[in-house]
Scaffold this motif. Structure first.
Motif, PDB file in Angstrom:
ATOM      1  N   ASP A  38       0.820  -1.207   0.000  1.00 22.29           N
ATOM      2  CA  ASP A  38       0.000   0.000   0.000  1.00 22.29           C
ATOM      3  C   ASP A  38       0.859   1.265   0.000  1.00 22.29           C
ATOM      4  N   VAL A  39       1.964   1.239   0.743  1.00 23.19           N
ATOM      5  CA  VAL A  39       2.886   2.373   0.764  1.00 23.19           C
ATOM      6  C   VAL A  39       3.420   2.622  -0.645  1.00 23.19           C
ATOM      7  N   ASP A  40       3.847   1.559  -1.300  1.00 24.16           N
ATOM      8  CA  ASP A  40       4.357   1.682  -2.670  1.00 24.16           C
ATOM      9  C   ASP A  40       3.277   2.177  -3.623  1.00 24.16           C
ATOM     10  N   TYR A  41       2.068   1.652  -3.435  1.00 27.47           N
ATOM     11  CA  TYR A  41       0.955   2.048  -4.299  1.00 27.47           C
ATOM     12  C   TYR A  41       0.671   3.549  -4.158  1.00 27.47           C
ATOM     13  N   ALA A  42       0.622   4.035  -2.913  1.00 31.85           N
ATOM     14  CA  ALA A  42       0.348   5.448  -2.670  1.00 31.85           C
ATOM     15  C   ALA A  42       1.407   6.330  -3.322  1.00 31.85           C
ATOM     16  N   PRO A  58      12.874  17.567  -1.582  1.00 37.90           N
ATOM     17  CA  PRO A  58      13.623  16.926  -2.672  1.00 37.90           C
ATOM     18  C   PRO A  58      13.195  15.479  -2.863  1.00 37.90           C
ATOM     19  N   ARG A  59      13.291  15.021  -4.090  1.00 42.26           N
ATOM     20  CA  ARG A  59      12.848  13.664  -4.395  1.00 42.26           C
ATOM     21  C   ARG A  59      13.594  12.628  -3.553  1.00 42.26           C
ATOM     22  N   LYS A  60      14.902  12.793  -3.411  1.00 40.19           N
ATOM     23  CA  LYS A  60      15.669  11.806  -2.655  1.00 40.19           C
ATOM     24  C   LYS A  60      15.209  11.744  -1.198  1.00 40.19           C
ATOM     25  N   ASP A  61      14.804  12.888  -0.638  1.00 41.82           N
ATOM     26  CA  ASP A  61      14.321  12.909   0.749  1.00 41.82           C
ATOM     27  C   ASP A  61      12.980  12.209   0.871  1.00 41.82           C
ATOM     28  N   LEU A  62      12.100  12.430  -0.110  1.00 42.92           N
ATOM     29  CA  LEU A  62      10.797  11.785  -0.050  1.00 42.92           C
ATOM     30  C   LEU A  62      10.934  10.284  -0.311  1.00 42.92           C
ATOM     31  N   ASP A  63      11.804   9.909  -1.234  1.00 43.55           N
ATOM     32  CA  ASP A  63      12.088   8.481  -1.455  1.00 43.55           C
ATOM     33  C   ASP A  63      12.518   7.821  -0.151  1.00 43.55           C
ATOM     34  N   TYR A  64      13.397   8.499   0.555  1.00 46.18           N
ATOM     35  CA  TYR A  64      13.922   7.962   1.815  1.00 46.18           C
ATOM     36  C   TYR A  64      12.814   7.805   2.853  1.00 46.18           C
ATOM     37  N   LYS A  65      11.920   8.774   2.932  1.00 45.53           N
ATOM     38  CA  LYS A  65      10.849   8.715   3.925  1.00 45.53           C
ATOM     39  C   LYS A  65       9.896   7.554   3.658  1.00 45.53           C
ATOM     40  N   PHE A  66       9.551   7.336   2.392  1.00 39.83           N
ATOM     41  CA  PHE A  66       8.668   6.210   2.072  1.00 39.83           C
ATOM     42  C   PHE A  66       9.372   4.874   2.311  1.00 39.83           C
ATOM     43  N   ASP A  67      10.647   4.806   1.956  1.00 40.75           N
ATOM     44  CA  ASP A  67      11.403   3.568   2.205  1.00 40.75           C
ATOM     45  C   ASP A  67      11.545   3.307   3.700  1.00 40.75           C
ATOM     46  N   SER A  68      11.826   4.347   4.465  1.00 41.87           N
ATOM     47  CA  SER A  68      11.978   4.207   5.914  1.00 41.87           C
ATOM     48  C   SER A  68      10.679   3.778   6.574  1.00 41.87           C
ATOM     49  N   LEU A  69       9.569   4.311   6.052  1.00 41.12           N
ATOM     50  CA  LEU A  69       8.261   3.933   6.592  1.00 41.12           C
ATOM     51  C   LEU A  69       8.052   2.429   6.479  1.00 41.12           C
ATOM     52  N   LYS A  70       8.384   1.867   5.347  1.00 41.31           N
ATOM     53  CA  LYS A  70       8.191   0.430   5.152  1.00 41.31           C
ATOM     54  C   LYS A  70       9.020  -0.391   6.144  1.00 41.31           C
ATOM     55  N   GLN A  71      10.179   0.117   6.523  1.00 41.48           N
ATOM     56  CA  GLN A  71      11.022  -0.605   7.473  1.00 41.48           C
ATOM     57  C   GLN A  71      10.397  -0.673   8.865  1.00 41.48           C
ATOM     58  N   GLN A 430      -7.767   7.661  -4.788  1.00 44.84           N
ATOM     59  CA  GLN A 430      -7.057   6.397  -4.880  1.00 44.84           C
ATOM     60  C   GLN A 430      -7.261   5.582  -3.606  1.00 44.84           C
ATOM     61  N   VAL A 431      -7.885   4.410  -3.750  1.00 44.09           N
ATOM     62  CA  VAL A 431      -8.113   3.527  -2.603  1.00 44.09           C
ATOM     63  C   VAL A 431      -6.941   2.554  -2.508  1.00 44.09           C
ATOM     64  N   LEU A 432      -6.229   2.593  -1.383  1.00 45.79           N
ATOM     65  CA  LEU A 432      -5.102   1.690  -1.197  1.00 45.79           C
ATOM     66  C   LEU A 432      -5.648   0.269  -1.113  1.00 45.79           C
ATOM     67  N   PRO A 433      -5.143  -0.649  -1.927  1.00 44.38           N
ATOM     68  CA  PRO A 433      -5.794  -1.951  -2.142  1.00 44.38           C
ATOM     69  C   PRO A 433      -6.005  -2.788  -0.895  1.00 44.38           C
ATOM     70  N   ASN A 434      -5.125  -2.714   0.084  1.00 41.54           N
ATOM     71  CA  ASN A 434      -5.195  -3.636   1.222  1.00 41.54           C
ATOM     72  C   ASN A 434      -5.754  -2.999   2.496  1.00 41.54           C
ATOM     73  N   SER A 435      -5.271  -1.820   2.839  1.00 39.51           N
ATOM     74  CA  SER A 435      -5.783  -1.144   4.040  1.00 39.51           C
ATOM     75  C   SER A 435      -7.116  -0.469   3.786  1.00 39.51           C
ATOM     76  N   LYS A 436      -7.413  -0.199   2.513  1.00 35.47           N
ATOM     77  CA  LYS A 436      -8.635   0.481   2.074  1.00 35.47           C
ATOM     78  C   LYS A 436      -8.666   1.950   2.474  1.00 35.47           C
ATOM     79  N   LEU A 437      -7.546   2.515   2.903  1.00 35.91           N
ATOM     80  CA  LEU A 437      -7.488   3.954   3.107  1.00 35.91           C
ATOM     81  C   LEU A 437      -7.613   4.647   1.750  1.00 35.91           C
ATOM     82  N   THR A 438      -8.223   5.823   1.748  1.00 31.95           N
ATOM     83  CA  THR A 438      -8.405   6.572   0.512  1.00 31.95           C
ATOM     84  C   THR A 438      -7.487   7.787   0.503  1.00 31.95           C
ATOM     85  N   LEU A 439      -6.787   7.973  -0.605  1.00 28.16           N
ATOM     86  CA  LEU A 439      -5.896   9.114  -0.774  1.00 28.16           C
ATOM     87  C   LEU A 439      -6.404   9.974  -1.929  1.00 28.16           C
TER      88      LEU A 439
END
Length: 497
Positions: A38-42, A58-71, A430-439
């Motif tokens: 779902d994180v990747d989908y969003a 910056p893109r690299k900072d946002l990439d890092y935040k999404f990757d860190s979230l998954k961890q 956009q409905v996240l496929p598994n959690s069903k949260l809507t973005l």
């Protein structure tokens, strides 16, 4: 054309009058690997549709935040728990209209069971929460009383947590306290569910006191009566009056740019102002979270004496972006059938308004980017505009344009919305496929027709005047007073005819 007020996703909180009665259903947990998808989908959908995703980060900072979230996702979570993880990452994008919604099948309207927190009006300063009005003199709690804790949890804990769920446009410094005071107990109810009572600890003049707030039980018939009264006031987004006996100072307050009945209101109001030969106009858009772009374009036509263009062409990510708005969203069978009949026309109009600019980028044509003529009753005198951190979205667009064109003098504090515009317009849900949260993702980049400052801040007033807690309690409008005093000084300095 309307700015949908998700800010700040207002809809993030579904409604301050609704809370979840969570004990009616067992919580559903989603496995970690599915939540990571779902994180990747969003993030994929944001990169696909959002027209200025990396403006404030910056893109690299946002990439890092999404990757860190998954961890951090190492166990099953409920949709609510996942929301509290994902939403703080969404807010680092610093786009005030971009915010997750929370889907619940069973929503309970708290009005049907009476109020719990709405006995009071509130004010937030830093990490402190104050009562500024006690509507029914409950427990004789005085305005200015600070709430120290709720159910033995310090208010500072809640505020630190809830601030991470809110984003203003860019690096604005004023918006969050205004929005949080309006939504603090929405977040609280979202997190804690339907409660019959809460314990609050308070402090007033160094004296501490605890109280139990119990949910008020409405008497039969009262709810319908209250609802009618509420609808009446909700329709009154605008007001007008003269502030002096000679009618030289006209005052217009607009709480929301809803566009409902706005044409008639402005036509009648500016006709009265012209008949009175008023020299000054005060436009009060404090605590106005925005709304209709069409309405502010119409309003602007009464404030200038020459043709104008309110906004720049609205950029979108691709030629197909306008078709990604989920046309059939939440349709009943009958609505689905009717929409199906109209769908070819819908596709044609969306395609008709989409075009490719000389710069190779795609744009969407809306009325406010056309040249608009001034009205015959347009105001000719001096204009003051009152703004604060609660002035967001469309309120910031018109403030920015007025300041840039030197058509008004702005008083108050930095607006909650960005000086250079925002991303809103219409949305792809956009409905996240598994959690069903809507973005909901805003698809239009809307910039006022100005030379952009790239300041990453709100509209800065020409004169900054801030309110104190005591000013608010005493209903001492120091910002309006500053303008009235300035007008008095100007009148005195003018030579007598």
């Amino acid at each position: 054309m309307k700015f949908l007020l998700f800010l700040f996703g207002l809809a993030t909180l579904w409604s301050c009058s609704s809370v979840v009665k969570q004990n009616e259903q067992e919580p559903v947990y989603t496995a970690p690997d599915l939540l990571k998808k779902d994180v990747d989908y969003a993030y994929t959908k944001l990169k696909e549709m959002h027209p200025q995703l990396y403006k404030y980060i910056p893109r690299k900072d946002l990439d890092y935040k999404f990757d860190s979230l998954k961890q951090t996702i190492d166990k099953p979570l409920t949709a609510l728990q996942f929301y509290f993880k994902l939403q703080p990452v969404i807010t680092t994008i610093r786009e005030g209209h971009l915010s997750l919604l929370i889907p619940y099948e069973k929503i309970k309207n708290s009005n049907s069971e009476g109020r719990l927190f709405s006995y009071f009006k509130y004010y937030i300063k830093g990490t402190r929460l104050y009562i500024i009005e006690n509507k029914d003199s409950l427990f004789n709690i005085k305005p200015g009383t600070e709430i120290l804790s709720i159910n033995d949890i310090p208010v500072t804990t809640y505020i630190h947590k809830y601030k991470k769920l809110i984003s203003s446009d860019g690096r604005n410094t004023t918006f969050i306290p205004y929005y949080l005071k309006d939504t603090f107990f929405c977040f609280f109810s979202m997190e804690n569910g339907y409660l019959d009572h809460v314990k609050i600890e308070t402090q007033y003049h160094q004296q501490k006191q605890s109280y139990i707030l119990e949910r008020e039980k409405e008497k039969e018939g009262l709810q319908n009566k209250t609802s009618k009264k509420k609808n009446y006031y909700c329709a009154s987004n605008r007001s007008f009056r003269f502030l002096d006996e000679g009618n030289t100072i006209a005052y217009i307050s607009i709480k929301k740019f809803s566009n409902n009945n706005s044409e008639k209101f402005y036509r009648d109001t500016f006709e009265r102002i012209k008949e009175a030969k008023s020299s000054y106009l005060i436009l009060d858009i404090r605590n106005n979270y925005g709304g209709s772009l069409q309405e502010i374009n119409n309003l602007y036509s009464y404030l200038v004496s020459e043709p104008f263009t309110l906004i720049k062409p609205s950029r979108i990510n691709s030629g197909t972006t306008p078709l990604k708005t989920k046309y059939f969203k939440k349709s009943s069978p009958l609505e689905y059938a009717l929409k199906g009949i109209a769908y070819p026309t819908y596709l044609f109009l969306k395609t008709l308004h989409t075009y490719k600019g000389k710069d190779g980028k795609f744009y969407y044509k809306i009325k406010a980017d056309n040249v608009t003529k001034p009205r015959k009753n347009a105001f000719k005198g001096k204009i003051f505009v009152l703004i604060n951190g609660g002035s967001f979205s469309a309120s910031s667009i018109i403030s920015s344009k007025l300041k840039f064109d030197k058509k008004a003098f702005l008083v108050g504090e930095e607006t909650g919305g960005a000086n250079d515009g925002t991303v809103a317009g219409f949305y792809s849900y956009q409905v996240l496929p598994n959690s069903k949260l809507t973005l909901p993702i805003g698809l239009l980049l809307v910039n006022p027709n100005i030379t952009l400052t790239n300041s990453q801040h709100g509209v800065i007033p020409d004169t900054t005047v801030t309110e104190t807690l005591q000013d608010i309690i005493n209903k001492n409008d120091v910002q309006l007073k500053w303008i009235k005093d300035e007008i008095t000084r100007e009148k005195k300095s003018k030579p007598k005819q």
